[in-house]
Design an enzyme around this catalytic site. Structure first.
Site, PDB file in Angstrom:
ATOM      1  N   TRP A  67       0.823  -1.210   0.000  1.00  0.00           N
ATOM      2  CA  TRP A  67       0.000   0.000   0.000  1.00  0.00           C
ATOM      3  C   TRP A  67       0.854   1.256   0.000  1.00  0.00           C
ATOM      4  O   TRP A  67       0.548   2.225  -0.698  1.00  0.00           O
ATOM      5  CB  TRP A  67      -0.947   0.000   1.203  1.00  0.00           C
ATOM      6  N   LYS A 166      -9.318  -2.644   6.249  1.00  0.00           N
ATOM      7  CA  LYS A 166      -9.623  -4.055   5.985  1.00  0.00           C
ATOM      8  C   LYS A 166     -10.358  -4.650   7.184  1.00  0.00           C
ATOM      9  O   LYS A 166      -9.996  -4.395   8.332  1.00  0.00           O
ATOM     10  CB  LYS A 166      -8.345  -4.856   5.740  1.00  0.00           C
TER      11      LYS A 166
END
Length: 211
Positions: A67, A166
């Site tokens: 990321w 998440k």
């Protein structure tokens, strides 16, 4: 019992290395770091959380850097990323990495110190606990990490900022989802193609923080 576990492990490894995204990572590990790069790429393509200007981003659960490496290409020349993980992570340009537990006040204070009371445009978390395979244990742990990440929004996320986290599909998720929904004007659930279809992981994408 051990024989069954070994069979499952071998099957997982076989599927893992046949994975289209894993193969792409292996061909260019310095760019992609992990298949999470492709998850964030797809989420951004749909929801446009990065605006290609000088943004400050917090990346939690960042190692090995999928990321962070994607975000670094999207935040402008003067943008910066503050990344944190309990595991080590190799350096990435425009990324300030701190190894530590975000649940620990010492690690949290390091993040506050580098920001110097300035707000950030994005808080994102790919954190997950060590998975036991027992839902009664795993789900509460995931939700706990989700709650910690959401609390940071109150202190660090600017007005109209974005939040990406998440989590796992579960009945317990409803209450948390509703809490996020109360703090942001826009909220969506995402299941990127790079996420294994049999996995219960999903991503909450929230935009336009109301604070």
């Amino acid at each position: 019992m051990n024989f069954k576990k070994n069979r499952k492990s071998k099957k997982w490894l076989k599927n893992h290395f046949k994975d289209f995204y894993i193969k792409k990572v292996q061909k260019n590990i310095n760019k992609f770091r992990s298949k999470s790069w492709f998850k964030l790429e797809e989420i951004n393509k749909i929801y446009k959380i990065f605006k290609n200007d000088d943004m400050t981003v917090i990346d939690l659960g960042s190692s090995p850097g999928g990321w962070s490496s994607f975000a670094a290409s999207k935040i402008g020349n003067n943008g910066k990323i503050i990344a944190c993980d309990i595991l080590p992570m190799n350096p990435i340009k425009k990324v300030n990495f701190y190894q530590g537990d975000i649940c620990n006040s010492i690690t949290l204070n390091k993040i506050f110190q580098i920001l110097k009371k300035t707000k950030v445009q994005i808080i994102m978390s790919d954190m997950a606990p060590n998975i036991s395979g027992i839902k009664e244990i795993d789900i509460p742990r995931v939700i706990h990490l989700n709650k910690i990440t959401l609390k940071l929004c109150c202190s660090l996320l600017e007005h109209n900022g974005s939040f990406l986290v998440k989590t796992f599909q579960s009945k317990e998720l409803v209450k948390y989802y509703n809490k996020v929904n109360s703090l942001f004007k826009e909220i969506k659930i995402s299941k990127p193609n790079a996420s294994r279809s049999q996995s219960c992981e999903i991503y909450i994408v929230a935009k336009k923080y109301k604070n």
